[in-house]
Design a protein around this motif. Structure first.
Motif, mmCIF file in Angstrom:
data_model
loop_
_atom_site.group_PDB
_atom_site.id
_atom_site.type_symbol
_atom_site.label_atom_id
_atom_site.label_comp_id
_atom_site.label_asym_id
_atom_site.label_seq_id
_atom_site.Cartn_x
_atom_site.Cartn_y
_atom_site.Cartn_z
ATOM 1 N N GLN A 118 24.679 -49.038 73.969
ATOM 2 C CA GLN A 118 23.152 -49.117 73.709
ATOM 3 C C GLN A 118 23.008 -48.134 72.682
ATOM 4 N N ASN A 119 23.987 -47.250 72.425
ATOM 5 C CA ASN A 119 23.704 -46.154 71.479
ATOM 6 C C ASN A 119 24.374 -46.516 70.110
ATOM 7 N N GLY A 120 25.004 -47.685 70.070
ATOM 8 C CA GLY A 120 25.634 -48.140 68.721
ATOM 9 C C GLY A 120 27.004 -47.473 68.430
ATOM 10 N N VAL A 121 27.508 -47.146 69.418
ATOM 11 C CA VAL A 121 28.932 -46.406 69.098
ATOM 12 C C VAL A 121 29.996 -47.550 68.656
ATOM 13 N N PRO A 122 30.667 -47.196 67.626
ATOM 14 C CA PRO A 122 31.504 -48.391 67.006
ATOM 15 C C PRO A 122 32.596 -48.712 68.063
ATOM 16 N N ALA A 123 33.365 -49.934 68.111
ATOM 17 C CA ALA A 123 34.011 -50.432 69.348
ATOM 18 C C ALA A 123 35.227 -49.433 69.348
ATOM 19 N N ASP A 124 35.821 -49.016 68.078
ATOM 20 C CA ASP A 124 36.988 -48.328 68.197
ATOM 21 C C ASP A 124 36.761 -46.964 68.802
ATOM 22 N N LEU A 125 35.715 -46.194 68.628
ATOM 23 C CA LEU A 125 35.230 -45.025 69.063
ATOM 24 C C LEU A 125 35.143 -45.100 70.536
ATOM 25 N N GLN A 126 34.455 -46.276 71.025
ATOM 26 C CA GLN A 126 34.254 -46.753 72.552
ATOM 27 C C GLN A 126 35.500 -46.678 73.140
ATOM 28 N N GLN A 127 36.473 -47.039 72.539
ATOM 29 C CA GLN A 127 37.850 -47.351 73.199
ATOM 30 C C GLN A 127 38.591 -45.988 73.340
ATOM 31 N N ALA A 128 38.253 -45.083 72.400
ATOM 32 C CA ALA A 128 38.988 -43.615 72.487
ATOM 33 C C ALA A 128 38.044 -42.851 73.682
ATOM 34 N N VAL A 129 37.050 -43.085 73.720
ATOM 35 C CA VAL A 129 36.163 -42.369 74.961
ATOM 36 C C VAL A 129 36.667 -42.901 76.170
ATOM 37 N N LEU A 130 36.880 -44.265 76.220
ATOM 38 C CA LEU A 130 37.245 -45.102 77.492
ATOM 39 C C LEU A 130 38.587 -44.422 77.900
ATOM 40 N N ASN A 131 39.738 -44.209 76.768
ATOM 41 C CA ASN A 131 40.918 -43.980 76.932
ATOM 42 C C ASN A 131 40.909 -42.307 77.809
ATOM 43 N N ILE A 132 40.183 -41.516 77.365
ATOM 44 C CA ILE A 132 39.822 -40.140 77.784
ATOM 45 C C ILE A 132 39.602 -40.314 79.226
ATOM 46 N N LEU A 133 38.335 -41.124 79.544
ATOM 47 C CA LEU A 133 38.189 -41.254 80.952
ATOM 48 C C LEU A 133 39.518 -41.809 81.745
ATOM 49 N N GLU A 134 40.025 -42.783 81.018
ATOM 50 C CA GLU A 134 41.143 -43.476 81.953
ATOM 51 C C GLU A 134 42.327 -42.599 82.147
ATOM 52 N N SER A 135 42.533 -41.424 81.375
ATOM 53 C CA SER A 135 43.635 -40.504 81.483
ATOM 54 C C SER A 135 43.344 -39.707 82.739
ATOM 55 N N GLN A 136 42.196 -39.673 83.205
ATOM 56 C CA GLN A 136 41.826 -38.750 84.198
ATOM 57 C C GLN A 136 41.885 -39.477 85.660
ATOM 58 N N ARG A 137 42.218 -40.848 85.746
ATOM 59 C CA ARG A 137 41.955 -41.792 86.834
ATOM 60 C C ARG A 137 42.945 -41.058 87.911
ATOM 61 N N ASN A 138 43.992 -40.797 87.792
ATOM 62 C CA ASN A 138 44.742 -40.134 88.898
ATOM 63 C C ASN A 138 44.351 -38.839 89.471
ATOM 64 N N ASP A 139 43.332 -38.032 88.777
ATOM 65 C CA ASP A 139 43.017 -36.699 89.558
ATOM 66 C C ASP A 139 41.652 -37.588 90.236
ATOM 67 N N VAL A 140 41.022 -38.281 89.766
ATOM 68 C CA VAL A 140 39.626 -38.797 90.348
ATOM 69 C C VAL A 140 39.921 -39.548 91.570
ATOM 70 N N VAL A 141 40.854 -40.576 91.549
ATOM 71 C CA VAL A 141 40.831 -41.021 92.562
ATOM 72 C C VAL A 141 41.522 -40.627 93.720
ATOM 73 N N ASP A 142 40.867 -40.784 94.876
ATOM 74 C CA ASP A 142 41.228 -39.918 95.944
ATOM 75 C C ASP A 142 42.655 -40.268 96.534
ATOM 76 N N ASP A 143 43.685 -39.373 96.800
ATOM 77 C CA ASP A 143 44.819 -39.570 97.051
ATOM 78 C C ASP A 143 44.889 -40.448 98.253
ATOM 79 N N ARG A 144 44.041 -40.476 99.211
ATOM 80 C CA ARG A 144 44.138 -41.320 100.440
ATOM 81 C C ARG A 144 43.977 -42.975 100.001
ATOM 82 N N ASN A 145 43.562 -43.014 98.834
ATOM 83 C CA ASN A 145 43.347 -44.300 98.496
ATOM 84 C C ASN A 145 44.521 -45.125 97.406
ATOM 85 N N LYS A 146 45.616 -44.049 97.527
ATOM 86 C CA LYS A 146 46.672 -44.649 96.647
ATOM 87 C C LYS A 146 47.931 -45.150 97.309
#
Ligand code: HEM
Length: 146
Positions: A118-146
């Motif tokens: 919606q904010n017109g962020v270019p695709a490669d930059l979107q991917q960079a931000v999504l990668n930052i979020l993805e890198s935290q998956r293990n800390d965010v997902v509850d240990d009980r759900n692994k």
């Protein structure tokens, strides 16, 4: 240019974060977590997430960090110390009695991506931000759900 600069600095990041909130609050998967938050909590998450993305994207921020934010309740300035992702997310209890699951992280990322589109962020930059979020998956997902 750093990703931070390309995102429009802290202001640009905050815009992306704020514009993701309606999606987060209405998402069939994770909306319930966000709808239950006080206005203050919702504001803190946004400032904390902005600081975190600022730091990870090469901006002049540190994370975790102590933030100053304006309370949407009374307009007063408050401080809050943003916690590390594991501390902020482990042990959270949803309506099903369980904590955050893998597909909850997918939903979270999808809302941030929608806001970037919606904010017109270019695709490669979107991917960079999504990668930052993805890198935290293990800390965010509850240990009980692994
Ligand atoms: C990679 C994905 C995620 C990132 C980077 C992220 C980031 C953050 C940040 C920066 C905070 C504020 C930290 C603090 O309160 O000290 C926070 C809090 C919170 N997050 Fe996430 N989050 C992610 C995924 C999720 C998911 C999937 C949910 C699903 C329900 C969620 C729900 C919450 C809630 C409810 C809070 C508020 C906790 C409180 O006020 O006590 N987050 N998140």
């Amino acid at each position: 240019q750093t990703p931070f600069e390309r995102l429009g600095g802290e202001q640009g990041i905050r815009k992306v974060v704020s514009d993701a909130v309606p999606c987060l609050a209405t998402d069939p998967n994770i909306g319930i977590f966000f709808r239950g938050l006080s206005a203050d909590s919702l504001e803190r998450i946004q400032v904390c997430l902005t600081k975190q993305l600022c730091a990870a994207a090469g901006g002049p921020c540190t994370f975790p960090t102590t933030i100053t934010y304006t309370s949407p309740v009374d307009g007063q300035q408050r401080t809050f110390t943003c916690r590390p992702m594991r501390a902020a997310h482990q042990g959270m209890v949803g309506p099903d009695g369980k904590g955050i699951a893998n597909d909850d992280v997918d939903s979270f990322k999808a809302c941030v991506q929608k806001s970037m589109q919606q904010n017109g962020v270019p695709a490669d930059l979107q991917q960079a931000v999504l990668n930052i979020l993805e890198s935290q998956r293990n800390d965010v997902v509850d240990d009980r759900n692994k």
